[in-house]
Design a protein around this motif. Structure first.
Motif, PDB file in Angstrom:
ATOM      1  N   ASN A 347     -35.981  -4.212   6.682  1.00 21.44           N
ATOM      2  CA  ASN A 347     -35.681  -3.039   5.864  1.00 21.44           C
ATOM      3  C   ASN A 347     -36.798  -2.029   6.105  1.00 21.44           C
ATOM      4  O   ASN A 347     -37.879  -2.134   5.542  1.00 21.44           O
ATOM      5  N   PHE A 348     -36.506  -1.059   6.953  1.00 20.89           N
ATOM      6  CA  PHE A 348     -37.542  -0.154   7.426  1.00 20.89           C
ATOM      7  C   PHE A 348     -37.395   1.211   6.761  1.00 20.89           C
ATOM      8  O   PHE A 348     -36.308   1.809   6.778  1.00 20.89           O
ATOM      9  N   PRO A 349     -38.487   1.765   6.197  1.00 15.48           N
ATOM     10  CA  PRO A 349     -38.407   3.056   5.522  1.00 15.48           C
ATOM     11  C   PRO A 349     -38.370   4.228   6.511  1.00 15.48           C
ATOM     12  O   PRO A 349     -39.399   4.711   6.972  1.00 15.48           O
ATOM     13  N   GLY A 350     -37.155   4.656   6.841  1.00 10.25           N
ATOM     14  CA  GLY A 350     -36.991   5.755   7.782  1.00 10.25           C
ATOM     15  C   GLY A 350     -36.484   7.008   7.101  1.00 10.25           C
ATOM     16  O   GLY A 350     -36.622   7.187   5.883  1.00 10.25           O
ATOM     17  N   TYR A 351     -35.881   7.876   7.889  1.00  8.46           N
ATOM     18  CA  TYR A 351     -35.227   9.082   7.388  1.00  8.46           C
ATOM     19  C   TYR A 351     -33.798   9.098   7.908  1.00  8.46           C
ATOM     20  O   TYR A 351     -33.468   8.463   8.922  1.00  8.46           O
ATOM     21  N   ALA A 352     -32.948   9.826   7.222  1.00 14.75           N
ATOM     22  CA  ALA A 352     -31.589  10.023   7.720  1.00 14.75           C
ATOM     23  C   ALA A 352     -31.649  10.703   9.087  1.00 14.75           C
ATOM     24  O   ALA A 352     -32.539  11.511   9.365  1.00 14.75           O
ATOM     25  N   TYR A 353     -30.713  10.346   9.933  1.00 11.41           N
ATOM     26  CA  TYR A 353     -30.687  10.933  11.272  1.00 11.41           C
ATOM     27  C   TYR A 353     -29.262  10.943  11.801  1.00 11.41           C
ATOM     28  O   TYR A 353     -28.384  10.226  11.307  1.00 11.41           O
ATOM     29  N   THR A 354     -29.038  11.752  12.805  1.00  7.53           N
ATOM     30  CA  THR A 354     -27.775  11.760  13.536  1.00  7.53           C
ATOM     31  C   THR A 354     -28.081  11.587  15.012  1.00  7.53           C
ATOM     32  O   THR A 354     -29.170  11.922  15.484  1.00  7.53           O
ATOM     33  N   ARG A 355     -27.089  11.047  15.723  1.00  3.80           N
ATOM     34  CA  ARG A 355     -27.196  10.953  17.185  1.00  3.80           C
ATOM     35  C   ARG A 355     -25.921  11.528  17.781  1.00  3.80           C
ATOM     36  O   ARG A 355     -24.825  10.999  17.555  1.00  3.80           O
ATOM     37  N   LYS A 356     -26.092  12.629  18.518  1.00  3.51           N
ATOM     38  CA  LYS A 356     -24.949  13.313  19.091  1.00  3.51           C
ATOM     39  C   LYS A 356     -25.228  13.630  20.554  1.00  3.51           C
ATOM     40  O   LYS A 356     -26.385  13.797  20.951  1.00  3.51           O
ATOM     41  N   PRO A 357     -24.164  13.732  21.352  1.00  4.95           N
ATOM     42  CA  PRO A 357     -24.362  14.130  22.754  1.00  4.95           C
ATOM     43  C   PRO A 357     -24.972  15.525  22.843  1.00  4.95           C
ATOM     44  O   PRO A 357     -24.616  16.427  22.091  1.00  4.95           O
ATOM     45  N   SER A 358     -25.907  15.684  23.764  1.00  2.00           N
ATOM     46  CA  SER A 358     -26.581  16.960  23.951  1.00  2.00           C
ATOM     47  C   SER A 358     -25.904  17.762  25.058  1.00  2.00           C
ATOM     48  O   SER A 358     -25.626  17.237  26.143  1.00  2.00           O
ATOM     49  N   ALA A 359     -25.676  19.044  24.771  1.00  2.00           N
ATOM     50  CA  ALA A 359     -25.122  19.926  25.805  1.00  2.00           C
ATOM     51  C   ALA A 359     -26.144  20.210  26.886  1.00  2.00           C
ATOM     52  O   ALA A 359     -25.793  20.652  27.983  1.00  2.00           O
ATOM     53  N   ILE A 360     -27.433  19.964  26.589  1.00  2.00           N
ATOM     54  CA  ILE A 360     -28.498  20.245  27.559  1.00  2.00           C
ATOM     55  C   ILE A 360     -28.690  19.062  28.498  1.00  2.00           C
ATOM     56  O   ILE A 360     -28.594  19.190  29.719  1.00  2.00           O
ATOM     57  N   SER A 361     -28.971  17.897  27.925  1.00  2.00           N
ATOM     58  CA  SER A 361     -29.270  16.729  28.761  1.00  2.00           C
ATOM     59  C   SER A 361     -28.033  15.918  29.105  1.00  2.00           C
ATOM     60  O   SER A 361     -28.028  15.178  30.090  1.00  2.00           O
ATOM     61  N   GLY A 362     -26.993  16.012  28.287  1.00  2.00           N
ATOM     62  CA  GLY A 362     -25.821  15.171  28.488  1.00  2.00           C
ATOM     63  C   GLY A 362     -25.950  13.806  27.851  1.00  2.00           C
ATOM     64  O   GLY A 362     -24.978  13.058  27.804  1.00  2.00           O
ATOM     65  N   ALA A 363     -27.141  13.469  27.356  1.00  2.00           N
ATOM     66  CA  ALA A 363     -27.368  12.181  26.702  1.00  2.00           C
ATOM     67  C   ALA A 363     -27.310  12.353  25.190  1.00  2.00           C
ATOM     68  O   ALA A 363     -27.361  13.477  24.663  1.00  2.00           O
ATOM     69  N   SER A 364     -27.235  11.237  24.480  1.00  2.00           N
ATOM     70  CA  SER A 364     -27.298  11.282  23.022  1.00  2.00           C
ATOM     71  C   SER A 364     -28.710  11.628  22.594  1.00  2.00           C
ATOM     72  O   SER A 364     -29.686  11.122  23.159  1.00  2.00           O
ATOM     73  N   VAL A 365     -28.832  12.489  21.603  1.00  2.00           N
ATOM     74  CA  VAL A 365     -30.135  12.908  21.116  1.00  2.00           C
ATOM     75  C   VAL A 365     -30.200  12.661  19.615  1.00  2.00           C
ATOM     76  O   VAL A 365     -29.213  12.847  18.892  1.00  2.00           O
ATOM     77  N   THR A 366     -31.370  12.222  19.146  1.00  2.00           N
ATOM     78  CA  THR A 366     -31.574  11.919  17.738  1.00  2.00           C
ATOM     79  C   THR A 366     -32.155  13.132  17.030  1.00  2.00           C
ATOM     80  O   THR A 366     -33.109  13.752  17.516  1.00  2.00           O
ATOM     81  N   VAL A 367     -31.585  13.457  15.880  1.00  2.00           N
ATOM     82  CA  VAL A 367     -32.091  14.536  15.028  1.00  2.00           C
ATOM     83  C   VAL A 367     -32.378  13.937  13.658  1.00  2.00           C
ATOM     84  O   VAL A 367     -31.485  13.381  13.010  1.00  2.00           O
ATOM     85  N   TYR A 368     -33.645  14.035  13.222  1.00  2.00           N
ATOM     86  CA  TYR A 368     -34.071  13.444  11.954  1.00  2.00           C
ATOM     87  C   TYR A 368     -34.022  14.475  10.838  1.00  2.00           C
ATOM     88  O   TYR A 368     -34.217  15.684  11.066  1.00  2.00           O
ATOM     89  N   ASP A 369     -33.815  13.979   9.630  1.00  2.00           N
ATOM     90  CA  ASP A 369     -33.862  14.808   8.431  1.00  2.00           C
ATOM     91  C   ASP A 369     -34.966  14.262   7.524  1.00  2.00           C
ATOM     92  O   ASP A 369     -34.712  13.395   6.684  1.00  2.00           O
ATOM     93  N   PRO A 370     -36.220  14.731   7.695  1.00  2.00           N
ATOM     94  CA  PRO A 370     -37.336  14.165   6.926  1.00  2.00           C
ATOM     95  C   PRO A 370     -37.260  14.460   5.425  1.00  2.00           C
ATOM     96  O   PRO A 370     -38.076  13.944   4.665  1.00  2.00           O
ATOM     97  N   LYS A 371     -36.295  15.265   4.977  1.00  2.00           N
ATOM     98  CA  LYS A 371     -36.115  15.494   3.545  1.00  2.00           C
ATOM     99  C   LYS A 371     -35.243  14.426   2.895  1.00  2.00           C
ATOM    100  O   LYS A 371     -35.097  14.412   1.665  1.00  2.00           O
ATOM    101  N   THR A 372     -34.679  13.548   3.706  1.00  2.00           N
ATOM    102  CA  THR A 372     -33.754  12.537   3.182  1.00  2.00           C
ATOM    103  C   THR A 372     -34.218  11.146   3.582  1.00  2.00           C
ATOM    104  O   THR A 372     -33.826  10.612   4.632  1.00  2.00           O
ATOM    105  N   PRO A 373     -35.091  10.530   2.779  1.00  2.00           N
ATOM    106  CA  PRO A 373     -35.510   9.156   3.081  1.00  2.00           C
ATOM    107  C   PRO A 373     -34.326   8.194   2.984  1.00  2.00           C
ATOM    108  O   PRO A 373     -33.441   8.358   2.135  1.00  2.00           O
ATOM    109  N   GLU A 374     -34.336   7.206   3.848  1.00  2.00           N
ATOM    110  CA  GLU A 374     -33.338   6.141   3.764  1.00  2.00           C
ATOM    111  C   GLU A 374     -33.904   4.880   4.399  1.00  2.00           C
ATOM    112  O   GLU A 374     -34.884   4.931   5.161  1.00  2.00           O
ATOM    113  N   ILE A 375     -33.317   3.760   4.052  1.00  2.00           N
ATOM    114  CA  ILE A 375     -33.747   2.472   4.609  1.00  2.00           C
ATOM    115  C   ILE A 375     -32.894   2.148   5.818  1.00  2.00           C
ATOM    116  O   ILE A 375     -31.658   2.142   5.741  1.00  2.00           O
TER     117      ILE A 375
END
Length: 583
Positions: A347-375
Motif C-alpha cells: 500500500n504505497f502513498p502515491g498521487y492520482a495519475y493517468t496514462r495516455k498515449p502521447s502524440a509526441i512520443s507515441g508511447a504512453s505517458v504518465t501525468v500525476y496530480d499531486p493535489k490528489t493523494p491516493e494509495i
C-alpha cells in the motif's frame, strides 16, 4: 544572532539558490576558524581540471578512537541537497543546538562537493525533473564520468582521491546523499542501507537496526521515509510496482559492504521543494550522527569481527551478483521486462495519475496530480537471490608481471594488500580461467568497452616471471578482492574491459593453408575425422560455416595461440615461493 560567515547561500536566498565551489572553500575555512579545536579543513585531492577537493573533519576527541560517520555529498552536483544540509547540520552540531555532546563520542567526515568540476558546470536546466534550486551543477565530471559508477574501476582522479580519504579514515558508516529521479509520490525520502542484502550476513541485523532507527527518527519529525529506493519495475509505469536492487560495488551502496562497513543511500524526493529537501536531509544527517554516537561502538566491534571473518574466507563460497529484477548493463539501460524475483502487495502513498498515449512520443505517458493523494496497491519485488556464487581461492591470485603495474596500482587505490614475486617460477600449479564465450558491449559505458565472459577455472601449470603480484585472499578486504579479480563478477577489472586484448584473436591463417593443415591432420589422426563428422551431423550452424569448420582443426593444431581467451590472472592454493635450490 547567526554568524553569516557560517551560513549557506541556500539559507540566505530562502532556498532558491545553492552555492558553487567558492562557497565550499569559504565555508570550510570559516568552520575551521570558528571551531579550531574541533574542526579540521582537509584538502584531499584535485579534480581532473585541477580544482582542490575539500572535506571537513569534526570531532572533540581523537577521531581515530571513536566511530566515524562519513557524509558524501555532491557526487551528482545537480543534487545539491547534501552539500547545503551538511553545512547546516554540522554547524548546529558544532554549536550544540542539535545533538549536543555527540562529537565527544563520534567523528564526522563531511565531503561537501565530491564532483567539484561538475559543480562548476552550473545551469538552470541541469536537473529538469527536480524542483529547485534555480541553478545547479552537472551530473558527471569534466571527463564525463559518473562517479557513482566508478568505485571499483577508479578511473577518475576524484574517485582515487576519495578512496585515499577512505583508506586514511576508514569510516564506519558512509551516507551517500542524493536526490531521486522520476516519479511523483508522497514520500519525501528513501533510505537503502547495507549490509542488509549483501556482504557479511552477521552485519545484517546491525544494518537493519541502523535503517529502521533512522526511519523512526525521520517519521517522528513528520517525514514519510521509504526503506528502499523507489525504482519502478517498468519505467514510467506506477502500476508495475517497485524493484529492490542489490547494487554492485561500482556504486557506493554496493562498495562499502565489500569493505565490511555500513552505508546508507539517502535519496530525497526530487519533486519536493528545495527547502523541504534540505530540511529532511539535515534531519537525516543529525539522526545518523546520533545513532553512530549511540551504537557506533558496538557496530564498530561487529565490523572488526567481519574483517577477521573475511580474512578466513579461503575456500568459502561468496555471492558476487544477485538477481533482483535488473542489473545495469553495458549501456546503463534497464530492460522493460519485470524480473521473476518474489513480491508482495504494497500500500504505497502515491498521487492520482493517468496514462495516455502521447502524440509526441507515441508511447504512453504518465501525468500525476499531486493535489490528489491516493494509495497505490502495487507489488514490491524485494526478494533477491544469488545469481553468481564463486568459491574463494585457497591462497589468492597471481597477476603476471605484464599486468602487475596497472592492476597493482588499482588494487592499491582500495588498500588491498599484494606483494611482488621475487623470483621466476616455472611450472607453477595454478587455476587458469579460459573463456568459452566472449560478448563485447556494442557501445562504451563510462568510458570503457565492457565485456561479459563465460568460462571456467581449470588446473594447469604456468610460468610466472619475477615481478608478478601475489594477492592473498587472507585479508580483511577479501570480498572486494574477489569482486575485482573474479572475471565473471559484474564489476571486475575483466568486466570493465581492462583485459580486452586477451580476448582478441591476433594470429590468423589463410584459408588455403588451413585447408592443407586440416587434410594433413585428418590423415594423421583418424579420431579427428570421427569428431568432425559428428559435429557436422549435430550442429547445422557449424556445418554451414566454412570458417567454423576450418577453426575446428586450427584449434587442435600446435600453431594455435594458447593465450587466446586466457584471463591473465591466476588462482593459487598458497603463496608462490621460490623452489629450494639444488644442493
Amino acid at each position: 544572532m547567526q554568524d553569516h560567515t557560517l551560513t549557506t547561500i541556500a539559507e540566505e536566498s530562502g532556498f532558491r539558490r545553492t552555492g558553487r565551489t567558492d562557497e565550499v572553500t569559504r565555508l570550510c575555512a570559516a568552520f575551521a576558524a570558528a571551531w579550531p579545536r574541533a574542526v579540521r579543513s582537509l584538502e584531499f585531492g584535485h579534480s581532473a581540471e585541477g580544482r582542490p577537493m575539500r572535506a571537513l573533519l569534526a570531532c572533540r576527541t581523537d577521531p581515530r578512537r571513536v566511530p566515524l560517520l562519513m557524509l558524501q555529498a555532491g557526487i551528482h552536483p545537480g543534487e545539491s541537497d547534501g552539500k547545503d544540509a551538511g553545512f547546516i547540520a554540522l554547524r548546529e552540531i558544532l554549536g550544540e543546538t542539535a545533538a549536543p555532546g555527540i562529537l565527544e563520542r563520534t567523528a564526522i567526515l563531511f565531503v561537501p562537493a565530491f564532483n567539484v568540476d561538475g559543480h562548476e558546470r552550473f545551469g538552470r536546466w541541469n536537473r529538469p525533473n527536480q524542483n529547485g534550486p534555480e541553478e545547479m551543477g552537472w551530473r558527471t565530471t569534466a571527463q564525463n564520468l559518473n562517479l557513482n559508477r566508478d568505485y571499483t574501476k577508479a578511473d577518475a582522479p576524484e574517485m582515487r582521491a576519495l578512496l585515499g580519504l577512505i583508506r586514511e579514515w576508514d569510516p564506519l558508516v558512509c551516507a551517500d546523499l542524493h536526490v531521486t529521479d522520476g516519479a511523483d509520490f508522497q514520500p519525501d525520502i528513501s533510505l537503502q542501507a547495507e549490509p542488509v542484502n549483501q556482504g557479511d550476513a552477521r552485519l545484517y541485523a546491525a544494518g537493519r537496526e541502523l535503517r529502521d532507527a533512522l526511519i523512526a527518527k525521520l517519521a517522528a519529525q513528520g517525514s514519510m521515509p521509504l526503506p528502499f529506493y523507489p525504482d519502478f519495475a517498468k519505467p514510467d509505469d506506477p502500476a508495475s510496482g517497485f524493484l529492490l536492487t542489490v547494487y554492485s560495488p561500482r556504486f557506493s551502496t554496493g562498495y562499502f559492504p565489500q569493505r565490511n562497513r555500513f552505508t546508507v543511500l539517502v535519496e530525497t524526493h526530487s519533486w519536493k521543494d528545495y527547502a523541504t529537501r534540505v530540511r529532511v536531509t539535515r534531519n537525516t544527517i543529525v539522526g545518523l550522527a546520533e545513532l553512530v554516537a549511540t551504537h557506533g561502538g558496538q557496530w564498530r566491534e561487529e565490523t572488526r569481527q567481519a574483517d577477521a571473518t573475511a580474512a578466513r574466507l579461503a575456500g568459502a563460497e561468496l555471492v558476487l551478483d544477485y538477481s533482483s529484477g535488473w542489473r545495469e548493463g553495458a549501456s546503463g539501460a534497464r530492460p522493460d521486462t519485470v524480473g521473476a524475483s518474489g513480491s508482495h502487495i504494497l500500500n504505497f502513498p502515491g498521487y492520482a495519475y493517468t496514462r495516455k498515449p502521447s502524440a509526441i512520443s507515441g508511447a504512453s505517458v504518465t501525468v500525476y496530480d499531486p493535489k490528489t493523494p491516493e494509495i497505490w496497491r502495487v507489488p514490491l519485488r524485494d526478494q533477491v537471490s544469488p545469481s553468481l556464487v564463486v568459491k574463494a581461492p585457497l591462497g589468492g591470485y597471481v597477476v603476471p608481471v605484464a599486468w602487475a603495474s596497472d592492476i597493482g596500482a588499482r588494487l592499491g587505490f582500495h588498500g588491498i594488500k599484494c606483494e611482488p614475486l621475487p623470483a621466476n617460477r616455472s611450472g607453477l600449479r595454478v587455476e587458469a580461467y579460459r573463456a568459452s564465450a566472449v560478448h563485447f558491449a556494442a557501445a562504451p559505458f563510462e568510458g570503457r568497452m565492457r565485456v561479459n565472459l563465460t568460462g571456467s577455472w581449470q588446473r594447469e601449470t604456468q610460468d610466472i616471471t619475477a615481478g608478478g603480484l601475489f594477492v592473498p585472499i587472507a585479508q580483511p578486504l577479501a570480498r572486494l578482492v574477489m569482486h575485482l579479480l573474479e572475471p565473471e563478477a559484474p564489476d571486475s577489472f575483466a568486466a570493465w574491459g581492462f583485459f580486452n586484448a586477451c580476448f582478441e584473436q591476433k594470429e590468423y591463417m589463410e584459408p588455403y593453408v588451413a585447408e592443407q593443415i586440416a587434410r594433413t591432420m585428418l590423415a594423421e589422426r583418424p579420431d579427428l575425422g570421427t569428431q568432425f563428422a559428428l559435429r557436422l551431423k549435430e550442429d547445422t550452424a557449424f556445418a554451414a560455416s566454412p570458417s567454423a569448420r576450418l577453426d575446428f582443426f586450427l584449434r587442435r593444431h600446435s600453431s594455435w595461440d594458447s593465450h587466446y581467451n586466457l584471463y591473465p590472472v591466476f588462482r593459487v592454493d598458497e603463496l608462490p615461493v621460490s623452489p629450494p635450490s639444488a644442493a
